[in-house]
Enzyme design. Structure first.
Site, short mmCIF file in Angstrom:
data_model
loop_
_atom_site.label_atom_id
_atom_site.label_comp_id
_atom_site.label_asym_id
_atom_site.label_seq_id
_atom_site.Cartn_x
_atom_site.Cartn_y
_atom_site.Cartn_z
N GLU A 83 -41.75 74.83 -81.32
CA GLU A 83 -41.69 73.29 -81.58
C GLU A 83 -42.60 72.69 -80.39
OE1 GLU A 83 -39.69 72.77 -84.86
OE2 GLU A 83 -40.85 71.37 -83.91
N ALA A 84 -43.73 72.00 -80.50
CA ALA A 84 -44.51 71.53 -79.59
C ALA A 84 -45.35 70.31 -79.93
CB ALA A 84 -45.58 72.49 -78.90
N ALA A 85 -46.16 69.84 -78.94
CA ALA A 85 -46.95 68.38 -79.44
C ALA A 85 -48.13 69.05 -80.39
CB ALA A 85 -47.54 68.01 -78.12
N ALA B 117 -51.99 68.75 -81.85
CA ALA B 117 -53.38 68.62 -81.15
C ALA B 117 -54.35 68.21 -82.17
CB ALA B 117 -53.78 69.97 -80.67
N GLN B 118 -55.40 67.61 -81.66
CA GLN B 118 -56.46 66.94 -82.42
C GLN B 118 -57.36 67.76 -82.83
OE1 GLN B 118 -58.80 64.18 -80.62
NE2 GLN B 118 -60.17 63.53 -82.17
N LYS B 119 -57.84 67.93 -84.11
CA LYS B 119 -58.78 69.31 -84.63
C LYS B 119 -59.97 68.83 -84.63
CE LYS B 119 -59.31 71.94 -88.68
NZ LYS B 119 -58.71 72.25 -90.12
N LEU B 120 -61.02 69.58 -84.03
CA LEU B 120 -62.25 69.17 -83.86
C LEU B 120 -63.01 70.39 -84.46
CD1 LEU B 120 -62.39 68.33 -80.13
CD2 LEU B 120 -62.32 66.71 -82.25
N GLU C 129 -53.71 90.56 -95.61
CA GLU C 129 -53.20 90.18 -97.21
C GLU C 129 -51.75 90.42 -97.43
OE1 GLU C 129 -53.72 88.19 -100.57
OE2 GLU C 129 -55.21 88.21 -98.84
N THR D 32 -48.08 78.55 -74.54
CA THR D 32 -48.52 79.71 -75.47
C THR D 32 -49.90 79.74 -75.74
OG1 THR D 32 -46.29 79.78 -76.12
CG2 THR D 32 -47.91 80.98 -77.54
#
Length: 433
Positions: free
Chosen positions: A59-61, A63-66, A81, A173
């Site tokens: 569980e964590a904050a 993050a914005q995806k770039l 697979e 992590t």
């Protein structure tokens, strides 16, 4: 395709880059004692309101995806697979969130971190989760801050990929690409020395990675087989940048306590604190010969004096004539006697003699006087590599050697894992080995 790691702070809400991953597993990335200089970038308060890291339920904050231009590497598609089919994954899950990753098994443990084999619930790809415990009083270890800061700016096919960062109240992590093995494990599976062709491909990739980071003004400072990761195709990547440092050109004052003892150059052993990229070149030269011989060059020593004596037995004891300034180094002993004379490397390590130009390249890397050592960029154009396709020199930084047609590993002469693959019907899985 991905996200950029925030260069200013590690905290909930920072932007962490993600790229498609490849390769397989490696052993724990360990921290070693180093200097305690200020962090490379600003770090906010270690604590947060988010829940602590648990390998199976993160569980964590968010993050914005770039976007990222880094191409996909090659992972073990057979094993991946199988995991994809057995575990739920959703593209809608956020990066930077602990719940986006599942722990599969523990791979290893170091002085400040544990490494788990995991899987991304975002895309179903295998990952390595480096879990760093944060001390309530001291916060995040400086080595972790340094590693994240440097990896953020290093984008190369021969540098391990940092996909994501998960920050919780108690842990930090790092989510890395999952590599098949490391060079140390690979050599243990193929005792007696590796195939000369494979040594050439591994060495070209090692030097290619070093040339890149040195051009970026970064020293690795802890080269050893355990820190060189391999994919199932044979892609080699530099890992464990916990001791790495941004460097000045041509040199800067650092701690002499760097590099695992067996791979530490004589100048560092003698207590030199001013060094540059030649520090990494010595370690790479040791690894080069070790791949041929199947065993470390200077093993079994427990202190600096014994390590120096082993080196002097091959290179000879340095003097002011052969190494200007050596007598002024802190650990220099003028009473070393009798002074051994230099030996030919192929006499000491016989397998070098069977490969044209190998001894010459090794001898240029293992010079006692640091300034006499060849640079990584110079080594890449050595005649030893002249048999490789010329297209390798035109590859973009992000492109793997194995993208060039015909470039592949050859079967090793001794393979202790062959019987295991045969029993488990895996003979066709890793064709390169």
């Amino acid at each position: 395709m991905g996200q950029e790691l925030c260069a200013k702070r590690l905290q909930p809400g920072c932007s962490c880059y993600h790229r498609s991953e490849g390769g397989e597993a490696h052993s724990c990335q360990r921290s070693q004692p180093g200097s305690t200089e200020p962090a490379v970038f600003e770090l906010t308060e270690a604590s947060s309101s988010t829940a602590s890291f648990h390998p199976r339920g993160l569980e964590a904050a968010s993050a914005q995806k770039l976007k990222s231009k880094r191409p996909r590497s090659n992972s073990d598609s057979f094993q991946e697979e199988n995991l994809r089919q057995g575990l739920p994954w959703k593209k809608s899950l956020p990066f930077g969130a602990a719940s986006s990753y599942l722990n599969l098994e523990k791979l290893g443990e170091g002085s400040y971190a544990k490494v788990y084999k995991g899987i991304s619930r975002i895309n179903g790809q295998l990952v390595a989760l480096k879990v760093i415990s944060m001390n309530a009083e001291e916060g995040v270890p400086f080595t972790a801050i340094r590693e994240a800061s440097l990896l953020k700016g290093l984008k190369h096919a021969n540098i391990v990929l940092l996909h994501d960062i998960v920050h919780t109240k108690e842990t930090l992590t790092f989510v890395f690409e999952y590599m098949h093995t490391d060079l140390a494990q690979y050599m243990s599976q193929h005792p007696g020395g590796l195939h000369p062709h494979n040594v050439r491909l591994f060495m070209f990739q090692l030097l290619r990675g070093l040339a890149y980071i040195h051009h970026q003004r970064v020293l690795h400072r802890d080269l050893k087989p355990q820190n060189l990761l391999l994919s199932h195709l044979g892609e080699l990547k530099l890992a464990d940048f916990g001791l790495a440092r941004a460097k000045s050109i041509p040199s800067q004052t650092y701690s002499s306590e760097v590099v695992t003892l067996w791979y530490r150059p004589p100048d560092a052993l003698l207590g030199a604190t001013e060094y540059s990229s030649e520090l990494d070149i010595w370690g790479a030269g040791c690894i080069f010969i070790e791949m041929f011989q199947g065993q470390p060059l200077f093993p079994g020593v427990s202190n600096i004096l014994e390590q120096l004596e082993k080196i002097w037995e091959v290179l000879g004891v340095p003097t002011e004539d052969t190494w200007p300034g050596v007598s002024k180094l802190p650990n220099y002993n003028p009473e070393w006697f009798p002074p051994p004379k230099p030996q030919s490397l192929q006499i000491v390590w016989d397998r070098l003699g069977g490969v044209p130009e190998a001894e010459d390249l090794a001898s240029q890397m293992l010079k006692g006087f640091p300034r006499d050592r060849v640079s990584a960029q110079e080594a890449l154009v050595h005649d030893y590599f002249s048999v490789l396709p010329s297209q390798l020199y035109q590859l973009p930084d992000e492109e793997s050697l194995f993208a060039v047609s015909g470039v592949k590993l050859k079967p090793e002469m001794c393979d202790l894992s062959a019987s295991y693959r045969k029993r488990h019907h895996l003979v066709g899985v890793n064709k390169c080995w």
